[in-house]
Design a protein around this motif. Structure first.
Motif, PDB file in Angstrom:
ATOM      1  N   GLY A 181      13.837  25.920   6.006  1.00 58.70           N
ATOM      2  CA  GLY A 181      13.594  26.641   7.257  1.00 58.70           C
ATOM      3  C   GLY A 181      12.725  25.867   8.219  1.00 58.70           C
ATOM      4  N   GLU A 182      12.050  24.821   7.793  1.00 59.92           N
ATOM      5  CA  GLU A 182      11.223  24.018   8.683  1.00 59.92           C
ATOM      6  C   GLU A 182      12.037  22.866   9.272  1.00 59.92           C
ATOM      7  OE1 GLU A 182       7.300  22.957   7.424  1.00 59.92           O
ATOM      8  OE2 GLU A 182       7.179  24.625   5.999  1.00 59.92           O
ATOM      9  N   THR A 183      11.499  22.204  10.281  1.00 59.16           N
ATOM     10  CA  THR A 183      12.191  21.101  10.950  1.00 59.16           C
ATOM     11  C   THR A 183      11.301  19.857  10.975  1.00 59.16           C
ATOM     12  OG1 THR A 183      11.373  21.796  13.121  1.00 59.16           O
ATOM     13  CG2 THR A 183      13.529  22.677  12.386  1.00 59.16           C
ATOM     14  N   THR A 231      18.505  10.973   6.899  1.00 58.40           N
ATOM     15  CA  THR A 231      18.201  12.399   6.879  1.00 58.40           C
ATOM     16  C   THR A 231      19.029  13.087   5.808  1.00 58.40           C
ATOM     17  OG1 THR A 231      17.740  12.359   9.247  1.00 58.40           O
ATOM     18  CG2 THR A 231      18.132  14.520   8.256  1.00 58.40           C
ATOM     19  N   ARG A 232      18.378  13.908   4.994  1.00 62.55           N
ATOM     20  CA  ARG A 232      19.048  14.687   3.961  1.00 62.55           C
ATOM     21  C   ARG A 232      18.514  16.115   3.997  1.00 62.55           C
ATOM     22  NH1 ARG A 232      21.876  10.972   4.137  1.00 62.55           N
ATOM     23  NH2 ARG A 232      22.481   9.467   2.532  1.00 62.55           N
ATOM     24  N   ASP A 233      19.281  17.013   3.440  1.00 61.39           N
ATOM     25  CA  ASP A 233      18.839  18.403   3.326  1.00 61.39           C
ATOM     26  C   ASP A 233      18.905  18.801   1.862  1.00 61.39           C
ATOM     27  OD1 ASP A 233      18.251  21.063   3.544  1.00 61.39           O
ATOM     28  OD2 ASP A 233      19.525  21.437   5.287  1.00 61.39           O
ATOM     29  N   VAL A 234      17.756  18.835   1.210  1.00 57.61           N
ATOM     30  CA  VAL A 234      17.669  19.187  -0.199  1.00 57.61           C
ATOM     31  C   VAL A 234      16.658  20.337  -0.308  1.00 57.61           C
ATOM     32  CG1 VAL A 234      17.244  18.367  -2.546  1.00 57.61           C
ATOM     33  CG2 VAL A 234      18.139  16.790  -0.817  1.00 57.61           C
ATOM     34  N   VAL A 235      17.146  21.552  -0.243  1.00 54.78           N
ATOM     35  CA  VAL A 235      16.290  22.754  -0.213  1.00 54.78           C
ATOM     36  C   VAL A 235      15.226  22.566   0.876  1.00 54.78           C
ATOM     37  CG1 VAL A 235      15.030  24.453  -1.596  1.00 54.78           C
ATOM     38  CG2 VAL A 235      16.629  22.887  -2.698  1.00 54.78           C
ATOM     39  N   GLY A 236      15.676  22.137   2.031  1.00 55.51           N
ATOM     40  CA  GLY A 236      14.805  21.830   3.151  1.00 55.51           C
ATOM     41  C   GLY A 236      15.078  20.419   3.640  1.00 55.51           C
ATOM     42  N   PRO A 237      14.712  20.111   4.885  1.00 57.09           N
ATOM     43  CA  PRO A 237      14.994  18.784   5.445  1.00 57.09           C
ATOM     44  C   PRO A 237      14.132  17.683   4.820  1.00 57.09           C
ATOM     45  CG  PRO A 237      13.664  20.072   6.959  1.00 57.09           C
ATOM     46  CD  PRO A 237      14.005  20.992   5.829  1.00 57.09           C
ATOM     47  N   ARG A 238      14.719  16.519   4.750  1.00 56.08           N
ATOM     48  CA  ARG A 238      14.009  15.328   4.228  1.00 56.08           C
ATOM     49  C   ARG A 238      14.380  14.149   5.124  1.00 56.08           C
ATOM     50  NH1 ARG A 238      11.900  13.233  -0.709  1.00 56.08           N
ATOM     51  NH2 ARG A 238      12.275  10.993  -0.953  1.00 56.08           N
ATOM     52  N   CYS A 250       0.847  -1.186   0.000  1.00 55.14           N
ATOM     53  CA  CYS A 250       0.000   0.000   0.000  1.00 55.14           C
ATOM     54  C   CYS A 250       0.885   1.239   0.000  1.00 55.14           C
ATOM     55  CB  CYS A 250      -0.921   0.008   1.225  1.00 55.14           C
ATOM     56  SG  CYS A 250      -1.881   1.541   1.419  1.00 55.14           S
ATOM     57  N   THR A 251       0.469   2.248  -0.769  1.00 54.27           N
ATOM     58  CA  THR A 251       1.169   3.531  -0.820  1.00 54.27           C
ATOM     59  C   THR A 251       0.143   4.661  -0.764  1.00 54.27           C
ATOM     60  OG1 THR A 251       2.972   2.615  -2.134  1.00 54.27           O
ATOM     61  CG2 THR A 251       2.698   5.022  -2.159  1.00 54.27           C
ATOM     62  N   ALA A 252       0.395   5.627   0.115  1.00 55.53           N
ATOM     63  CA  ALA A 252      -0.494   6.799   0.242  1.00 55.53           C
ATOM     64  C   ALA A 252       0.365   8.054   0.317  1.00 55.53           C
ATOM     65  CB  ALA A 252      -1.386   6.678   1.479  1.00 55.53           C
ATOM     66  N   ASP A 253      -0.086   9.111  -0.364  1.00 54.32           N
ATOM     67  CA  ASP A 253       0.649  10.384  -0.398  1.00 54.32           C
ATOM     68  C   ASP A 253      -0.260  11.534   0.042  1.00 54.32           C
ATOM     69  OD1 ASP A 253       3.313   9.672  -1.667  1.00 54.32           O
ATOM     70  OD2 ASP A 253       1.955   8.902  -3.203  1.00 54.32           O
ATOM     71  N   TYR A 254       0.360  12.454   0.803  1.00 56.58           N
ATOM     72  CA  TYR A 254      -0.332  13.676   1.207  1.00 56.58           C
ATOM     73  C   TYR A 254       0.586  14.867   0.912  1.00 56.58           C
ATOM     74  CZ  TYR A 254      -4.265  11.447   3.606  1.00 56.58           C
ATOM     75  OH  TYR A 254      -5.418  10.743   3.900  1.00 56.58           O
ATOM     76  N   SER A 255      -0.033  16.036   0.746  1.00 53.41           N
ATOM     77  CA  SER A 255       0.745  17.243   0.455  1.00 53.41           C
ATOM     78  C   SER A 255      -0.020  18.481   0.940  1.00 53.41           C
ATOM     79  CB  SER A 255       1.003  17.353  -1.044  1.00 53.41           C
ATOM     80  OG  SER A 255       1.790  18.489  -1.339  1.00 53.41           O
ATOM     81  N   SER A 256       0.718  19.534   1.253  1.00 53.79           N
ATOM     82  CA  SER A 256       0.114  20.815   1.634  1.00 53.79           C
ATOM     83  C   SER A 256       1.126  21.933   1.410  1.00 53.79           C
ATOM     84  CB  SER A 256      -0.349  20.792   3.107  1.00 53.79           C
ATOM     85  OG  SER A 256       0.761  20.569   3.961  1.00 53.79           O
ATOM     86  N   LYS A 257       0.621  23.157   1.320  1.00 57.63           N
ATOM     87  CA  LYS A 257       1.501  24.304   1.114  1.00 57.63           C
ATOM     88  C   LYS A 257       2.289  24.596   2.384  1.00 57.63           C
ATOM     89  CE  LYS A 257      -1.287  26.573  -2.449  1.00 57.63           C
ATOM     90  NZ  LYS A 257      -2.035  27.833  -2.834  1.00 57.63           N
ATOM     91  N   SER A 258       3.518  25.010   2.201  1.00 61.75           N
ATOM     92  CA  SER A 258       4.355  25.349   3.336  1.00 61.75           C
ATOM     93  C   SER A 258       3.947  26.717   3.901  1.00 61.75           C
ATOM     94  CB  SER A 258       5.820  25.381   2.918  1.00 61.75           C
ATOM     95  OG  SER A 258       6.613  25.913   3.963  1.00 61.75           O
ATOM     96  N   PRO A 259       3.826  26.832   5.219  1.00 62.06           N
ATOM     97  CA  PRO A 259       3.514  28.141   5.809  1.00 62.06           C
ATOM     98  C   PRO A 259       4.702  29.115   5.738  1.00 62.06           C
ATOM     99  CG  PRO A 259       3.862  26.539   7.544  1.00 62.06           C
ATOM    100  CD  PRO A 259       3.885  25.787   6.246  1.00 62.06           C
ATOM    101  N   ARG A 260       5.881  28.605   5.364  1.00 65.43           N
ATOM    102  CA  ARG A 260       7.066  29.456   5.354  1.00 65.43           C
ATOM    103  C   ARG A 260       7.516  29.828   3.950  1.00 65.43           C
ATOM    104  NH1 ARG A 260       9.893  29.691  10.184  1.00 65.43           N
ATOM    105  NH2 ARG A 260      11.745  30.260   8.957  1.00 65.43           N
ATOM    106  N   SER A 261       7.030  29.091   2.944  1.00 69.94           N
ATOM    107  CA  SER A 261       7.451  29.379   1.578  1.00 69.94           C
ATOM    108  C   SER A 261       6.284  29.178   0.632  1.00 69.94           C
ATOM    109  CB  SER A 261       8.625  28.489   1.174  1.00 69.94           C
ATOM    110  OG  SER A 261       8.933  28.674  -0.187  1.00 69.94           O
ATOM    111  N   LYS A 262       5.979  30.230  -0.159  1.00 73.97           N
ATOM    112  CA  LYS A 262       4.890  30.101  -1.113  1.00 73.97           C
ATOM    113  C   LYS A 262       5.274  29.311  -2.354  1.00 73.97           C
ATOM    114  CE  LYS A 262       5.881  34.569  -3.298  1.00 73.97           C
ATOM    115  NZ  LYS A 262       5.327  35.898  -3.684  1.00 73.97           N
ATOM    116  N   TYR A 263       6.534  28.968  -2.476  1.00 70.48           N
ATOM    117  CA  TYR A 263       6.995  28.209  -3.638  1.00 70.48           C
ATOM    118  C   TYR A 263       7.228  26.717  -3.330  1.00 70.48           C
ATOM    119  CZ  TYR A 263       7.935  32.914  -5.331  1.00 70.48           C
ATOM    120  OH  TYR A 263       7.805  34.242  -5.699  1.00 70.48           O
TER     121      TYR A 263
END
Length: 316
Positions: free
Chosen positions: A291-293, A259-266, A191-204
């Motif tokens: 900028g998020e953690t 843990t990786r940092d690719v234009v933000g933490p991953r 099973c695979t499920a994906d969710y997404s939302s806009k970042s409160p810190r970056s509009k891009y």
């Protein structure tokens, strides 16, 4: 008087002119079946030229003269018009003979097959028979405390909505796959499920979350899938990689974080457990805007809880 004596027939080496050669028998009284060498000796002046006389060659001898005391053998049957008999290949066996041979072979194979089947039936339930022992081991390895018979949707084994903790909106419907077991392979669930939302810190940028479930039942042969997973996930080390044991879920388990940092933490956090005849793995991946953690302990708690939920849902 001297001349009269020289013309006398009594002188050695002189022949009597009144006696002709055809009236004097040669070797009279001799057995015609016995070879007489003296009879063939040439006489000077009669038929055979004398030795050393000019203009005369040697008279050819008679070939193949018979030996004294042995009857003459008949000559071989060779001559004009004689043909040596031909020696060809032996005739091929008739079709009836081949048919009998084939029928005999088929009959023998049938008898052997019946014998093998009879032995197999006789030893099928014998615990001391190696084949019976192998069959029992195969069944014991595949059978256990867990089954997928009541699972029609693998995503029902977890709760994809837990991803709302990090991302609010589902990206389509969860995808699932169910593979039924065979006589030698265990069943598979995913099973695979994906969710997404806009970042409160970056509009891009967006905040994405994904959860993956893999369930694999033991095959008749080979190691459980858990063994392969663990070797791959914990076999490497380096910057941003960590792993350790998981207790309290199933018979054994491990966790791994990357843990990786690719234009933000991953963060990718994995929990895998094995119990009885099944292996279960839950993986959560989070991507945050710059900028998020990410709270790794929080993700670990959710991943362990989903692994336990899946294991419970597979219990017989």
């Amino acid at each position: 008087m001297t001349n009269s004596q020289q013309g006398s027939g009594d002188q050695p080496g002189q022949s009597d002119p009144t006696v002709h050669w055809w009236s004097t028998p040669t070797n009279a009284g001799a057995d015609p079946t016995v070879f007489n060498p003296a009879a063939d000796q040439p006489q000077p002046g009669y038929g055979h030229p004398a030795q050393g006389q000019p203009g005369y060659g040697r008279y050819p001898s008679v070939p193949n003269a018979p030996q004294a005391g042995y009857p003459q053998q008949p000559p071989p049957p060779y001559g004009p018009g004689y043909q040596q008999p031909a020696y060809g290949m032996p005739p091929r066996p008739s079709g009836n003979k081949n048919g009998l041979i084939i029928a005999g072979v088929v009959g023998l194979l049938a008898v052997v097959s019946i014998g093998v089947v009879g032995v197999a039936v006789a030893t099928r339930d014998d615990p001391s028979d190696p084949l019976t022992s192998m069959e029992n081991d195969r069944k014991k390895k595949m059978e256990g405390d867990y089954a997928m018979t009541s699972i029609s949707n693998a995503c029902s084994l977890i709760d994809p909505t837990v991803l709302k903790k990090w991302s609010s909106d589902p990206k389509g419907s969860p995808e699932h796959k169910e593979t039924q077991p065979t006589s030698s392979t265990g069943g598979r669930l995913s099973c695979t499920a994906d969710y997404s939302s806009k970042s409160p810190r970056s509009k891009y940028q967006t905040n994405d979350a994904e959860i993956d479930l893999d369930v694999e039942f033991n095959d008749a042969y080979g190691d459980p899938s858990y063994t392969r997973w663990k070797e791959y996930d914990t076999g490497t080390s380096g910057s941003g990689l960590a792993s350790g044991p998981v207790t309290g879920i199933g018979a054994e388990g491990y966790w791994k974080s990357e843990t990786r940092d690719v234009v933000g933490p991953r963060l990718t956090y994995t929990v895998a457990v094995a119990d009885s005849n099944v292996s279960v793995k839950v993986q959560i991946t989070l991507s945050r805007a710059e900028g998020e953690t990410i709270n790794t302990d929080e993700v670990a708690t959710v991943a362990k809880a989903q692994a336990q939920k899946a294991l419970t849902g597979l219990k017989k």
